[in-house]
Every structure is written in C-alpha cells, then in structure tokens.
Design a protein around this motif. Structure first.
Motif, short mmCIF file in Angstrom:
data_model
loop_
_atom_site.label_atom_id
_atom_site.label_comp_id
_atom_site.label_asym_id
_atom_site.label_seq_id
_atom_site.Cartn_x
_atom_site.Cartn_y
_atom_site.Cartn_z
N MET A 196 -0.11 6.47 -6.43
CA MET A 196 0.48 6.01 -7.80
C MET A 196 0.86 7.46 -7.34
O MET A 196 2.58 7.63 -7.81
CB MET A 196 -0.09 6.12 -9.10
CG MET A 196 -0.98 4.71 -9.11
SD MET A 196 -1.20 4.18 -10.54
CE MET A 196 0.17 4.33 -12.05
N ILE A 197 0.44 8.84 -7.40
CA ILE A 197 1.06 9.55 -7.47
C ILE A 197 2.09 9.87 -7.00
O ILE A 197 3.26 11.03 -7.00
CB ILE A 197 -0.45 11.37 -8.12
CG1 ILE A 197 -0.93 10.91 -8.98
CG2 ILE A 197 0.36 12.56 -7.53
CD1 ILE A 197 -2.42 12.35 -9.03
N THR A 198 1.65 9.95 -5.70
CA THR A 198 2.60 10.59 -4.30
C THR A 198 3.89 9.24 -4.18
O THR A 198 5.02 10.02 -3.35
CB THR A 198 1.75 10.07 -2.52
OG1 THR A 198 1.25 8.89 -2.84
CG2 THR A 198 0.83 11.53 -2.59
N SER A 199 3.25 8.46 -4.44
CA SER A 199 4.52 7.37 -4.87
C SER A 199 5.56 7.46 -5.57
O SER A 199 6.65 7.34 -4.46
CB SER A 199 4.18 5.78 -5.41
OG SER A 199 3.82 5.46 -6.18
N MET A 200 5.39 8.51 -6.52
CA MET A 200 6.83 8.83 -7.21
C MET A 200 7.00 10.24 -6.90
O MET A 200 8.24 10.50 -7.41
CB MET A 200 6.08 8.92 -8.78
CG MET A 200 5.80 7.64 -9.00
SD MET A 200 5.74 7.34 -11.17
CE MET A 200 4.16 8.40 -10.72
N ALA A 201 6.33 10.83 -6.14
CA ALA A 201 6.76 11.99 -5.69
C ALA A 201 7.96 12.02 -5.19
O ALA A 201 9.07 13.36 -5.66
CB ALA A 201 6.00 12.63 -3.90
N GLY A 277 1.43 5.82 -0.57
CA GLY A 277 2.05 6.08 -1.10
C GLY A 277 3.99 7.24 -0.98
O GLY A 277 4.49 7.18 -2.21
N ILE A 278 3.66 7.52 -0.32
CA ILE A 278 4.47 8.05 0.91
C ILE A 278 5.87 7.14 0.94
O ILE A 278 7.30 7.17 0.98
CB ILE A 278 4.77 8.99 2.13
CG1 ILE A 278 3.77 10.69 1.52
CG2 ILE A 278 5.72 9.36 2.42
CD1 ILE A 278 4.62 11.79 0.46
#
Length: 374
Positions: A196-201, A277-278
């Motif tokens: 979730m964190i990296t998907s929005m990076a 996520g990326i």
C-alpha cells in the motif's frame, strides 16, 4: 438543494471519467464474493500423504485403501525409510506421514493389537485436526469390523482394540494457535504496509507535481525504483523485528531455526512486496486507484496464501492462484524456520519462487515507468 444536486452531478461525472476507479470499486466486492464462496472451505480433505509400509501384506494395503477412500488422505508418496518421511513432512510436500511396522499383519492374525504411527504436520492446526480425526475414526471403524466378526464367530481375535492409531503431531504438539498465527500475521502486516505504501509512491509524486524534479535528474529508471524501495525495506525490517520480539516475549513463540536465515530470506519477501507496490504505482494515475488496487491484491493474499485457511481445502484453480502471491511462499519460509527449524536446503524452492517473482515484476515495472509526466 440545487447546490447538493450540482455537487452530486459533478461527482457522478468524475466517477464516469475515472473508469479505472469505478471498475475497481465494482471488482473488489465481486472478488470477495468469489473468494469467500468458492475458495474458503474449513473441511480440509485431500491432504498430501507419504506412506512407509514395512508390512507389505494384504491387511496393511486394506488399511491404506480405507484411508485413501475417506478422501482426507491423498497418498502421493511412498517412502523407503523413515528419513524420507521426515524430509517430506519437513519440506511441506506431505502434511501426513503414515508408518506401518513390519509386524502389523502378524499382530492382527494372532489376535494382538496392530499399531500404526500417523505423523501430522501440526504447524497448520486446521489441517492437522482434520487428519487426526479422520485417522482415528478409520481406526475405530476397522477395529469394530474385526470385533463384529469375533462376535459372529468368524475370527478369534482377542485384543480389545485391534487397530491402535498412534498420532504424533509435530512442530506444535499442543496446538497453540498463536504459534500458527503469529508467523502468518508477520507476512500479512508486511504485505499490507509494503504494497500500500509503495503503490502510492510515484502516484503521489505525480499528484503533487514533484515528479518534475525527478524528470530533470540524470537518474535512470531502475535507480528511481531502487530509491523508492530501500527506505521502505528498512521499515519492513523494523516491523519484522518488533513482531518477533512480541511473539517471543508475549506468546512464547519458539524460534527453532536460524534467526539470521530468517532475516536474510525476509529480504526477498520485502522486495517482492515492494515490487508489487511499484508495479501498481506505474499503472495507476491517482492515489485512490492505487489504494483500491492494493486492496484487490491484499484480499487474495490473506485468503489464498494459507494464512487463515488451509490451501489443501481450496479448489485447484484458487490453489494455483495462490502460487502467484509472494506471501504464500513467505509463510512457508516463516513457519518452516520458526516452527520446524528447517534450513535453506529445504526452503530453496520458496526462495527461487520469490526471486523469479521479483525479477519479472520489477522488469515489467521498470519498462513501464516513463520519466515524464503523463
């Protein structure tokens, strides 16, 4: 009232334009229904079983046929010695090991109790409970058949319990649920936060307009990806450390394997989760889309990985779908090291699967990512 109507019309128009967001909102409930309706089954059958039959007589074959006919045991492997049974259960290829001694048939013929050892992988308490109940029930039914023949005068069997099914639960003999759940929760927490964190990076950079600063830098695509992955990897290791400390001091979680190996192999799963996520951040345009797609991945990761429900009870299609999720292999690594104390010689297939996943997903993400504002 007019303002409210205007606002509603505006929101509906925006939803219609954002087709990906609308599609995800419709697909997530449908996915939940399919997963809960078809994949989740608490009646665990078709457990992979390895047999070491030292008797090789008609009586032992009839017992094995009865076990297989119950549909709870799939006799997939035949062992030549006890070590093969041990290795199969350690590696997870077999959930049940059945050992029939060489004097099994002689004991039945001479009216003595015939013992059978049933080894059960109790690291998965739900599968183990099904295997134990089925094996004990079949042993009781076989004993009742012989005793009924004795009453009718067909046999002179003198033992009160002709079949003695001796259950040997391994790895979690007391069936402590925390021993099974805590390693799984570690994987779920990492999946939830890392994906979730990296998907929005990258999406956040685009929405805030700071992506322009990345465009003018001489960094290559893979360098940008690496810069997004490394900080979150440190966060992932902190989460794992906290979870292990809590598991040991609060739940008395046994660590039977190497802590060093656990940390090394955790790196593969962290990178695999960050790669997911990326990838999401490269195919979505807004943080809402990224969050919804993350939930679309998170739900199968919880339900199809074996975290809560045994994968042996799932239909073949959903079982194969679970093999596409990194958490499936990480849970096998965690439970293998923590509960079974196995090493890399047993866990190398899971490591190779995570490595292959990382290579494929990161390659696709790097090729898809464009250093420009779309």
């Amino acid at each position: 009232m007019r303002r409210l109507r205007a606002m509603l019309i505006k929101e509906f128009i925006q939803m219609r334009r954002d087709r990906l967001t609308l599609a995800m909102m419709l697909m997530v409930p449908v996915g939940q229904l399919l997963l809960f309706g078809f994949a989740i089954n608490t009646d665990v059958k078709h457990l992979p079983t390895i047999v070491f039959n030292q008797s090789l007589q008609q009586d032992s074959r009839e017992l094995l046929d009865s076990l297989a006919a119950s549909e709870y045991f799939n006799i997939n492997y035949v062992a030549k010695n006890f070590q093969e049974v041990n290795d199969a259960v350690d590696s997870g290829k077999a959930k049940v090991g059945i050992i029939i001694p060489p004097d099994f048939s002689d004991n039945l013929k001479h009216g003595r109790t015939a013992t059978v050892q049933v080894i059960v992988d109790a690291s998965d308490s739900m599968s183990a409970s099904s295997a134990i109940s089925a094996a004990q029930l079949i042993g009781q039914l076989k004993s009742q058949q012989i005793l009924l023949q004795k009453v009718r005068g067909y046999t002179g069997h003198t033992a009160q319990n002709p079949y003695d099914i001796r259950i040997r639960p391994w790895y979690n003999t007391d069936f402590v649920s925390a021993f099974y759940m805590v390693p799984g929760i570690m994987g779920v927490i990492l999946t939830m936060t890392m994906v979730m964190i990296t998907s929005m990076a990258i999406v956040r950079e685009r929405e805030r307009g700071t992506l322009e600063q990345l465009i003018v830098t001489p960094l290559k695509n893979w360098e940008l990806m690496l810069g997004k992955i490394i900080p979150y990897s440190i966060v992932g290791y902190v989460q794992v450390t906290v979870a292990i400390v809590v598991g040991i001091f609060v739940f008395d979680l046994p660590i039977r394997g190497s802590i060093g190996l656990l940390y090394i192999l955790t790196a593969f799963f962290i990178v695999a989760s960050l790669a997911q996520g990326i990838f999401i951040s490269t195919v979505t345009k807004t943080q809402m889309q990224a969050m919804q797609m993350s939930f679309f991945i998170f739900l199968p990761s919880v339900l199809l990985s074996g975290f809560m429900f045994p994968r042996e009870a799932m239909p073949l299609g959903f079982n194969l779908l679970g093999n596409l999720l990194p958490i499936t292999f990480y849970l096998q690594i965690m439970r293998g090291i923590i509960l079974k104390g196995v090493g890399l010689s047993i866990l190398w297939p899971q490591v190779m699967a995570l490595t292959l996943f990382i290579i494929i997903v990161l390659t696709i993400s790097i090729n898809k990512f464009q250093k420009k504002i779309v």
